[in-house]
Design a protein around this motif. Structure first.
Motif, PDB file in Angstrom:
ATOM      1  N   GLY A  84       0.861  -1.192   0.000  1.00 57.96           N
ATOM      2  CA  GLY A  84       0.000   0.000   0.000  1.00 57.96           C
ATOM      3  C   GLY A  84       0.888   1.230   0.000  1.00 57.96           C
ATOM      4  O   GLY A  84       1.331   1.688   1.058  1.00 57.96           O
ATOM      5  N   PHE A  85       1.158   1.722  -1.221  1.00 59.39           N
ATOM      6  CA  PHE A  85       2.137   2.807  -1.314  1.00 59.39           C
ATOM      7  C   PHE A  85       1.448   4.168  -1.512  1.00 59.39           C
ATOM      8  O   PHE A  85       1.869   4.992  -2.303  1.00 59.39           O
ATOM      9  CB  PHE A  85       3.128   2.516  -2.447  1.00 59.39           C
ATOM     10  CG  PHE A  85       4.474   3.127  -2.221  1.00 59.39           C
ATOM     11  CD1 PHE A  85       5.170   2.917  -1.050  1.00 59.39           C
ATOM     12  CD2 PHE A  85       5.063   3.928  -3.193  1.00 59.39           C
ATOM     13  CE1 PHE A  85       6.413   3.487  -0.839  1.00 59.39           C
ATOM     14  CE2 PHE A  85       6.304   4.511  -2.994  1.00 59.39           C
ATOM     15  CZ  PHE A  85       6.975   4.286  -1.807  1.00 59.39           C
ATOM     16  N   GLY A  86       0.348   4.379  -0.762  1.00 62.48           N
ATOM     17  CA  GLY A  86      -0.355   5.667  -0.810  1.00 62.48           C
ATOM     18  C   GLY A  86       0.339   6.690   0.073  1.00 62.48           C
ATOM     19  O   GLY A  86       1.546   6.619   0.327  1.00 62.48           O
ATOM     20  N   ASN A  87      -0.482   7.604   0.587  1.00 56.35           N
ATOM     21  CA  ASN A  87       0.012   8.721   1.387  1.00 56.35           C
ATOM     22  C   ASN A  87       0.889   8.260   2.570  1.00 56.35           C
ATOM     23  O   ASN A  87       2.043   8.679   2.712  1.00 56.35           O
ATOM     24  CB  ASN A  87      -1.242   9.451   1.908  1.00 56.35           C
ATOM     25  CG  ASN A  87      -0.956  10.852   2.359  1.00 56.35           C
ATOM     26  OD1 ASN A  87       0.102  11.391   2.053  1.00 56.35           O
ATOM     27  ND2 ASN A  87      -1.878  11.438   3.083  1.00 56.35           N
ATOM     28  N   PHE A  88       0.357   7.351   3.368  1.00 60.17           N
ATOM     29  CA  PHE A  88       1.083   6.958   4.571  1.00 60.17           C
ATOM     30  C   PHE A  88       2.251   6.012   4.273  1.00 60.17           C
ATOM     31  O   PHE A  88       3.309   6.109   4.889  1.00 60.17           O
ATOM     32  CB  PHE A  88       0.131   6.325   5.597  1.00 60.17           C
ATOM     33  CG  PHE A  88       0.685   6.334   6.983  1.00 60.17           C
ATOM     34  CD1 PHE A  88       0.784   7.517   7.707  1.00 60.17           C
ATOM     35  CD2 PHE A  88       1.146   5.175   7.572  1.00 60.17           C
ATOM     36  CE1 PHE A  88       1.313   7.543   8.978  1.00 60.17           C
ATOM     37  CE2 PHE A  88       1.685   5.184   8.847  1.00 60.17           C
ATOM     38  CZ  PHE A  88       1.759   6.371   9.551  1.00 60.17           C
TER      39      PHE A  88
ATOM     40  N   SER B 144       1.701  -2.067  -4.528  1.00 61.39           N
ATOM     41  CA  SER B 144       0.415  -1.416  -4.296  1.00 61.39           C
ATOM     42  C   SER B 144      -0.529  -1.791  -5.419  1.00 61.39           C
ATOM     43  O   SER B 144      -0.099  -2.333  -6.448  1.00 61.39           O
ATOM     44  CB  SER B 144       0.619   0.100  -4.266  1.00 61.39           C
ATOM     45  OG  SER B 144      -0.373   0.742  -3.532  1.00 61.39           O
ATOM     46  N   ARG B 145      -1.805  -1.483  -5.227  1.00 65.61           N
ATOM     47  CA  ARG B 145      -2.792  -1.771  -6.278  1.00 65.61           C
ATOM     48  C   ARG B 145      -2.511  -0.893  -7.500  1.00 65.61           C
ATOM     49  O   ARG B 145      -2.495  -1.355  -8.628  1.00 65.61           O
ATOM     50  CB  ARG B 145      -4.180  -1.503  -5.695  1.00 65.61           C
ATOM     51  CG  ARG B 145      -5.320  -1.798  -6.581  1.00 65.61           C
ATOM     52  CD  ARG B 145      -6.610  -1.492  -5.869  1.00 65.61           C
ATOM     53  NE  ARG B 145      -6.660  -0.102  -5.358  1.00 65.61           N
ATOM     54  CZ  ARG B 145      -7.771   0.527  -5.007  1.00 65.61           C
ATOM     55  NH1 ARG B 145      -8.926  -0.098  -5.074  1.00 65.61           N
ATOM     56  NH2 ARG B 145      -7.745   1.771  -4.568  1.00 65.61           N
ATOM     57  N   GLY B 146      -2.246   0.390  -7.268  1.00 59.45           N
ATOM     58  CA  GLY B 146      -1.917   1.311  -8.361  1.00 59.45           C
ATOM     59  C   GLY B 146      -0.431   1.245  -8.688  1.00 59.45           C
ATOM     60  O   GLY B 146       0.346   0.618  -7.965  1.00 59.45           O
TER      61      GLY B 146
ATOM     62  N   TYR C 262       2.962   2.933  -8.645  1.00 53.68           N
ATOM     63  CA  TYR C 262       3.680   4.050  -8.014  1.00 53.68           C
ATOM     64  C   TYR C 262       5.166   4.015  -8.372  1.00 53.68           C
ATOM     65  O   TYR C 262       5.989   4.496  -7.595  1.00 53.68           O
ATOM     66  CB  TYR C 262       3.535   3.963  -6.488  1.00 53.68           C
ATOM     67  CG  TYR C 262       2.160   4.332  -5.973  1.00 53.68           C
ATOM     68  CD1 TYR C 262       1.806   5.655  -5.735  1.00 53.68           C
ATOM     69  CD2 TYR C 262       1.215   3.341  -5.717  1.00 53.68           C
ATOM     70  CE1 TYR C 262       0.547   5.985  -5.244  1.00 53.68           C
ATOM     71  CE2 TYR C 262      -0.047   3.668  -5.231  1.00 53.68           C
ATOM     72  CZ  TYR C 262      -0.374   4.977  -4.998  1.00 53.68           C
ATOM     73  OH  TYR C 262      -1.614   5.307  -4.515  1.00 53.68           O
TER      74      TYR C 262
ATOM     75  N   CYS D 159       0.198  -0.960   4.788  1.00 52.99           N
ATOM     76  CA  CYS D 159      -0.223   0.446   4.832  1.00 52.99           C
ATOM     77  C   CYS D 159      -1.450   0.672   3.950  1.00 52.99           C
ATOM     78  O   CYS D 159      -1.612   1.753   3.377  1.00 52.99           O
ATOM     79  CB  CYS D 159       0.908   1.365   4.361  1.00 52.99           C
ATOM     80  SG  CYS D 159       2.361   1.345   5.378  1.00 52.99           S
ATOM     81  N   THR D 160      -2.264  -0.345   3.805  1.00 51.82           N
ATOM     82  CA  THR D 160      -3.481  -0.185   2.986  1.00 51.82           C
ATOM     83  C   THR D 160      -4.583   0.422   3.850  1.00 51.82           C
ATOM     84  O   THR D 160      -4.471   0.461   5.077  1.00 51.82           O
ATOM     85  CB  THR D 160      -3.940  -1.557   2.454  1.00 51.82           C
ATOM     86  OG1 THR D 160      -3.824  -2.510   3.513  1.00 51.82           O
ATOM     87  CG2 THR D 160      -3.107  -2.021   1.290  1.00 51.82           C
ATOM     88  N   SER D 161      -5.664   0.869   3.192  1.00 50.09           N
ATOM     89  CA  SER D 161      -6.755   1.500   3.941  1.00 50.09           C
ATOM     90  C   SER D 161      -7.387   0.464   4.874  1.00 50.09           C
ATOM     91  O   SER D 161      -7.309  -0.745   4.627  1.00 50.09           O
ATOM     92  CB  SER D 161      -7.795   2.045   2.972  1.00 50.09           C
ATOM     93  OG  SER D 161      -8.415   0.978   2.293  1.00 50.09           O
TER      94      SER D 161
ATOM     95  N   VAL E 130      -0.147  -0.550  10.219  1.00 50.52           N
ATOM     96  CA  VAL E 130      -0.156   0.798  10.809  1.00 50.52           C
ATOM     97  C   VAL E 130      -1.574   1.364  10.781  1.00 50.52           C
ATOM     98  O   VAL E 130      -1.766   2.581  10.766  1.00 50.52           O
ATOM     99  CB  VAL E 130       0.792   1.766  10.053  1.00 50.52           C
ATOM    100  CG1 VAL E 130       2.245   1.461  10.335  1.00 50.52           C
ATOM    101  CG2 VAL E 130       0.520   1.772   8.556  1.00 50.52           C
TER     102      VAL E 130
ATOM    103  N   SER F 133      -5.213   2.782  11.507  1.00 52.57           N
ATOM    104  CA  SER F 133      -5.607   3.715  12.565  1.00 52.57           C
ATOM    105  C   SER F 133      -6.577   3.089  13.570  1.00 52.57           C
ATOM    106  O   SER F 133      -7.026   3.774  14.479  1.00 52.57           O
ATOM    107  CB  SER F 133      -6.232   4.969  11.956  1.00 52.57           C
ATOM    108  OG  SER F 133      -5.336   5.562  11.063  1.00 52.57           O
TER     109      SER F 133
ATOM    110  N   ASP G  39      -6.222  13.850   4.933  1.00 50.30           N
ATOM    111  CA  ASP G  39      -6.337  12.377   4.906  1.00 50.30           C
ATOM    112  C   ASP G  39      -7.506  11.983   4.007  1.00 50.30           C
ATOM    113  O   ASP G  39      -8.480  12.726   3.878  1.00 50.30           O
ATOM    114  CB  ASP G  39      -6.580  11.836   6.330  1.00 50.30           C
ATOM    115  CG  ASP G  39      -5.339  11.959   7.194  1.00 50.30           C
ATOM    116  OD1 ASP G  39      -4.233  11.993   6.625  1.00 50.30           O
ATOM    117  OD2 ASP G  39      -5.479  12.042   8.429  1.00 50.30           O
ATOM    118  N   SER G  40      -7.385  10.794   3.413  1.00 51.53           N
ATOM    119  CA  SER G  40      -8.425  10.366   2.472  1.00 51.53           C
ATOM    120  C   SER G  40      -9.751  10.150   3.206  1.00 51.53           C
ATOM    121  O   SER G  40      -9.761   9.863   4.410  1.00 51.53           O
ATOM    122  CB  SER G  40      -8.002   9.064   1.799  1.00 51.53           C
ATOM    123  OG  SER G  40      -8.017   8.018   2.739  1.00 51.53           O
TER     124      SER G  40
END
Ligand code: NAP
Length: 328
Positions: free
Chosen positions: A61-65, A84-86, A88, A117-119, A144, A146, A279-280
């Protein structure tokens, strides 16, 4: 404790040949402790070495976080790979991370540590289809997310028994931790760490990255069962996080902007918006879905606004009425 008794005399050689030396009358005693003590310099050196060990860290999960963590790890000399899914690839190259669009290739690069680090909402499905069998058998798996209980249970259900599990909960993000991680809280739970030295040290090395950055640590629970946080404070923590994000989103939606003379209070509100509004929505929705008190907290927030509003309007109406009837 060991004692060594030597004979009364001994010989030594000088230019005139051998001479006899008289030993002191008391027995020479050498005292030694059988086990190394925590204050030993060797122990300290070892701890420092463990802390500085270079890890091969894989991020799912290579998004924001995910990128936020990767930047810090790379800056401190660790080797980071990501999937990641997308796609990057470009962002990863800029940071110095090897990006694998294919999860099989990512696993076959055999990271020591994998950090999810995925949603919050996608983690379950992601994990069920991830080629875990291609990873090293004793991989250290971390998250990680939340929220805390959900990933812990998910990992315990879905991960192979050989994997170590460490749940991390950095209570900061790309905005609040933009300049430094000093004094920012990190909650962690050593859910399952094998007793072999290499596993213990690997876990220590990962936590050492946060420690070296100055994060203040707070243990959530121990795999030993000690130091368990009572459910009441766990619920309070989840609720306070949800309220923080809700108020930040409300103020962000109001499009608050800086004024020429901000008061301290207004600056705090702007920084709350900064720390939450970027944050998303997916993250916020996850906080809502995985906090069983969230709906009640929203109702309490609405009620609080209605109460404050009615206090204002009641007073205003009283004043207008007394003006009507010339009561003052
Ligand atoms: P996020 O919106 O919560 O998560 C984005 C990540 O999830 C991206 O890597 C995205 O991958 C992946 N994702 C979303 N849907 C997916 C799906 N259906 N299948 C596979 N992957 C999917 O935003 P974030 O801020 O990056 O947060 C990541 C994690 O860190 C979350 O669990 C969050 O709770 C936690 N966290 C965030 C903060 C923060 O301040 N941002 C702080 C502490 C912890 P693609 O982009 O490739 O689709």
């Amino acid at each position: 404790m060991r004692a060594l008794y030597l004979s009364n005399t001994c010989s030594t050689r000088c230019s005139q040949g051998w001479i006899k030396l008289k030993r002191p009358r008391f027995a020479l005693r050498v005292r030694g402790l059988d086990a190394a003590q925590p204050f030993d310099s060797e122990n300290k050196l070892r701890a420092k070495f463990v802390q500085k060990r270079t890890l091969r860290i894989g991020i799912i999960g290579f998004g924001n976080f995910g990128q936020f963590l990767a930047k810090h790890f790379v800056r401190h000399g660790h080797v980071v790979i990501a999937t990641s899914r997308g796609d990057y690839s470009q962002a990863a190259e800029v940071i110095g991370v090897k990006f694998y669009p294919d999860a099989d290739d990512f696993c076959e690069d055999h990271p020591d540590v994998v950090i999810v680090c995925t949603s919050i909402l996608s983690t379950g499905d992601m994990l069920r289809t991830f080629p875990l069998q291609r990873l090293k058998r004793n991989t250290l798996f971390c998250d990680v997310l939340s929220v805390k209980q959900f990933p812990k249970q998910l990992f315990q259900q879905l991960l192979p028994p050989d994997f170590d599990i460490l749940c991390l909960h950095p209570m900061f993000g790309p905005d609040s931790g933009k300049h430094s991680w000093k004094d920012l809280p990190l909650v962690f739970d050593k859910v399952r760490i094998g007793t072999e030295l290499c596993r213990v040290e690997r876990c220590a090395s990962l936590l050492g990255i946060f420690e070296a950055a100055g994060c203040s640590k707070l243990v959530w629970t121990h795999c030993s069962g000690g130091g368990r946080q009572p459910p009441r404070s766990r619920e309070q923590a989840a609720s306070s996080q949800f309220i923080t994000h809700t108020v930040g989103r409300m103020l962000g939606t109001m499009e608050l902007t800086e004024t020429t003379i901000n008061t301290k209070g207004f600056e705090s509100l702007l920084s709350l918006v900064d720390n939450t509004y970027n944050d998303s929505f997916e993250l916020y929705y996850g906080l809502f879905m995985y906090n069983k008190n969230a709906t009640a907290e929203l109702s309490r927030l609405e009620l609080a606004l209605t109460t404050v509003k009615s206090e204002l309007f009641d007073r205003l109406h009283e004043r207008i009425r007394s003006d009507f009837f010339n009561e003052n």
